[in-house]
Design a protein around this motif. Sequence first.
Motif, mmCIF file in Angstrom:
data_model
loop_
_atom_site.group_PDB
_atom_site.id
_atom_site.type_symbol
_atom_site.label_atom_id
_atom_site.label_comp_id
_atom_site.label_asym_id
_atom_site.label_seq_id
_atom_site.Cartn_x
_atom_site.Cartn_y
_atom_site.Cartn_z
ATOM 1 N N ILE A 108 35.315 37.186 40.298
ATOM 2 C CA ILE A 108 35.889 38.429 39.775
ATOM 3 C C ILE A 108 35.034 39.627 40.171
ATOM 4 O O ILE A 108 35.539 40.647 40.667
ATOM 5 C CB ILE A 108 36.044 38.350 38.241
ATOM 6 N N LEU A 109 33.716 39.521 39.978
ATOM 7 C CA LEU A 109 32.843 40.659 40.281
ATOM 8 C C LEU A 109 32.811 40.950 41.776
ATOM 9 O O LEU A 109 32.799 42.114 42.192
ATOM 10 C CB LEU A 109 31.430 40.392 39.756
ATOM 11 N N ALA A 110 32.798 39.887 42.608
ATOM 12 C CA ALA A 110 32.792 40.109 44.053
ATOM 13 C C ALA A 110 34.099 40.749 44.520
ATOM 14 O O ALA A 110 34.099 41.641 45.378
ATOM 15 C CB ALA A 110 32.561 38.776 44.776
ATOM 16 N N ARG A 126 44.230 46.642 42.106
ATOM 17 C CA ARG A 126 44.181 45.854 43.335
ATOM 18 C C ARG A 126 43.425 44.547 43.112
ATOM 19 O O ARG A 126 43.797 43.505 43.653
ATOM 20 C CB ARG A 126 43.507 46.671 44.443
ATOM 21 N N THR A 127 42.363 44.623 42.328
ATOM 22 C CA THR A 127 41.580 43.420 42.048
ATOM 23 C C THR A 127 42.428 42.383 41.319
ATOM 24 O O THR A 127 42.437 41.202 41.679
ATOM 25 C CB THR A 127 40.339 43.779 41.203
ATOM 26 N N ALA A 128 43.153 42.824 40.292
ATOM 27 C CA ALA A 128 44.001 41.908 39.532
ATOM 28 C C ALA A 128 45.067 41.295 40.436
ATOM 29 O O ALA A 128 45.348 40.096 40.355
ATOM 30 C CB ALA A 128 44.640 42.644 38.357
ATOM 31 N N ALA A 129 45.666 42.114 41.304
ATOM 32 C CA ALA A 129 46.706 41.602 42.207
ATOM 33 C C ALA A 129 46.131 40.563 43.167
ATOM 34 O O ALA A 129 46.740 39.526 43.433
ATOM 35 C CB ALA A 129 47.337 42.756 42.985
ATOM 36 N N ALA A 130 44.922 40.836 43.704
ATOM 37 C CA ALA A 130 44.303 39.903 44.646
ATOM 38 C C ALA A 130 43.948 38.578 43.970
ATOM 39 O O ALA A 130 44.062 37.506 44.576
ATOM 40 C CB ALA A 130 43.057 40.536 45.258
ATOM 41 N N LEU A 131 43.530 38.663 42.708
ATOM 42 C CA LEU A 131 43.139 37.464 41.975
ATOM 43 C C LEU A 131 44.333 36.718 41.396
ATOM 44 O O LEU A 131 44.199 35.582 40.928
ATOM 45 C CB LEU A 131 42.165 37.830 40.844
ATOM 46 N N GLY A 132 45.490 37.358 41.371
ATOM 47 C CA GLY A 132 46.685 36.725 40.827
ATOM 48 C C GLY A 132 46.687 36.645 39.321
ATOM 49 O O GLY A 132 47.250 35.710 38.737
ATOM 50 N N VAL A 133 46.048 37.630 38.670
ATOM 51 C CA VAL A 133 46.024 37.668 37.210
ATOM 52 C C VAL A 133 46.572 39.010 36.756
ATOM 53 O O VAL A 133 46.700 39.951 37.545
ATOM 54 C CB VAL A 133 44.588 37.478 36.650
ATOM 55 N N SER A 134 46.902 39.105 35.481
ATOM 56 C CA SER A 134 47.399 40.372 34.945
ATOM 57 C C SER A 134 46.236 41.342 34.772
ATOM 58 O O SER A 134 45.064 40.944 34.681
ATOM 59 C CB SER A 134 48.091 40.148 33.599
ATOM 60 N N LEU A 135 46.582 42.624 34.712
ATOM 61 C CA LEU A 135 45.558 43.649 34.510
ATOM 62 C C LEU A 135 44.871 43.457 33.156
ATOM 63 O O LEU A 135 43.663 43.673 33.015
ATOM 64 C CB LEU A 135 46.212 45.037 34.593
ATOM 65 N N LYS A 136 45.634 43.025 32.168
ATOM 66 C CA LYS A 136 45.065 42.781 30.842
ATOM 67 C C LYS A 136 44.020 41.674 30.893
ATOM 68 O O LYS A 136 42.943 41.783 30.284
ATOM 69 C CB LYS A 136 46.177 42.408 29.859
ATOM 70 N N THR A 137 44.313 40.584 31.638
ATOM 71 C CA THR A 137 43.352 39.493 31.772
ATOM 72 C C THR A 137 42.067 39.981 32.432
ATOM 73 O O THR A 137 40.959 39.631 32.002
ATOM 74 C CB THR A 137 43.963 38.350 32.605
ATOM 75 N N LEU A 138 42.208 40.801 33.472
ATOM 76 C CA LEU A 138 41.025 41.325 34.149
ATOM 77 C C LEU A 138 40.188 42.172 33.200
ATOM 78 O O LEU A 138 38.953 42.044 33.155
ATOM 79 C CB LEU A 138 41.449 42.141 35.380
ATOM 80 N N TYR A 139 40.840 43.041 32.447
ATOM 81 C CA TYR A 139 40.105 43.884 31.494
ATOM 82 C C TYR A 139 39.388 43.016 30.462
ATOM 83 O O TYR A 139 38.249 43.307 30.081
ATOM 84 C CB TYR A 139 41.072 44.846 30.793
ATOM 85 N N ASN A 140 40.049 41.967 30.000
ATOM 86 C CA ASN A 140 39.408 41.090 29.011
ATOM 87 C C ASN A 140 38.153 40.439 29.578
ATOM 88 O O ASN A 140 37.131 40.327 28.901
ATOM 89 C CB ASN A 140 40.399 40.015 28.544
ATOM 90 N N ARG A 141 38.235 39.996 30.847
ATOM 91 C CA ARG A 141 37.060 39.354 31.474
ATOM 92 C C ARG A 141 35.929 40.376 31.645
ATOM 93 O O ARG A 141 34.757 40.062 31.363
ATOM 94 C CB ARG A 141 37.442 38.782 32.840
ATOM 95 N N LEU A 142 36.249 41.550 32.103
ATOM 96 C CA LEU A 142 35.201 42.573 32.290
ATOM 97 C C LEU A 142 34.555 42.956 30.972
ATOM 98 O O LEU A 142 33.355 43.235 30.900
ATOM 99 C CB LEU A 142 35.800 43.803 32.975
#
Length: 459
Positions: A425-427, A438-454
């Motif tokens: 995720i960080l890379a 763009r990061t969420a799209a590349a990882l195939g996760v929702s924006l909400k999931t990315l925010y939760n991880r960060l």
Amino acid sequence: MGHALIVEDDADAARMMAQLVASEGFSAATAQSLGEARRQMALQQPDVVLLDLKLPDGNGMALLDETELIGNSEVVLMTGHASLETSIQALRFGAADYLIKPVSARQLQGILSRVMKPSVLLDEVRSLHEDLHRTGRFGHLVGTSAPMERVYEQIARVAGTSVTVFVTGESGTGKELVARSVHDLSRRRARPFLAVNCGAISPNLIESEIFGHEKGSFTGAERQHQGFFERAHGGTLFLDEITEMPLELQVKLLRVLETGTFMRVGSTTPLETDVRVIAASNRDPAQAVAQGKFREDLHYRLNVFPLDLPPLRDRLDDLPLLVRHFLAEMGRRENATKRATPAAMERLAQYRWPGNVRELRNVLQRAWVMSPDADITDQWLPRNPAQQVASLPASVRPPAAPARADGRIEVAVGTPLADVERQVILATLDHYAHHKERTAAALGVSLKTLYNRLKEYGL
């Protein structure tokens, strides 16, 4: 009363068009060749020239080269079909619009209702440039940086034509404001401007919303519904996030652009539409085509005039002007005055702005609410992720993901899955310059999931 010159080699078609023109309050003259058209224009300068492309003594485009003869006349091309080539020719030679033959009364009425001398549009563009130097605004847009000057030049060039425009740029750069500025400078300004986000409407409803439906055409269709193409008749339809439109609907949109007709859902009766389409996407359209999510033929049809908006990080010279603009806007709404301190401006200039101008406005709105006095300090302003990590105690700092020059990361055998996920995720976040969408799209996760991880990582 305006005067129209109809340059058409078919005498019956020319006579019929002259009658339609007369019914709209214009005087009309006809010419069946380029030579006769030149003589008619020398006798009386027309307000509008309806120009056929195929004439006995040459191509109608030749008339457009004679600028002294054309003068201040608006030129409308007449063609058998609305091809991409016709759109490009109209733009290149300065034609205001084109009519699809056989010309219908409704098409012609729309054209004549928008007749406006080219000099009027030039005066308005000149006035906007004067406002830009005085206030830093060009229509709905704010900024005086070199990248924005190029955007303004393109808007001024394309607004007076009828060609489709494809606006690209990252989320939050102001694509709808560009579309509104094009509409407000066009001959269609007195008619509606409608904006629709193709990614925000349910795939089950988007066809009905865009083209309308008949009563009883599907469960819940209790009455006839006019879609965006009907409601925007004579004006401009802005299709945002066009690459998110379902493929089966893209086929129908292409047909509308090529024929000027459509059908409501549940109907077999074609309806004419006179709408200028401006499309937009925050994704690379060519990449969407390569991925099979966007039809190549529709891309070519929409991309007659591409216009790319710069991200805020590439126009930081505009930051002070934008901050003053947004704070003044909030001040009028709240009946108060606040200003950003030098420390606040420095923090804003250091931030990467992945959400662009929209994020800047939201950040300033929050800082306005949280600031107890007239000075907005850097206390409530964001920092880049690297700065946030640096401010954390070393014991809770997430480890940096080791990245190679080719963008890959190496993970040792036996690394806990949670650590692997964190490093990926960080890379990826770093690879996309901390652009979260763009990061969420590349990882195939929702924006909400990315925010939760960060948030878990203290970011």
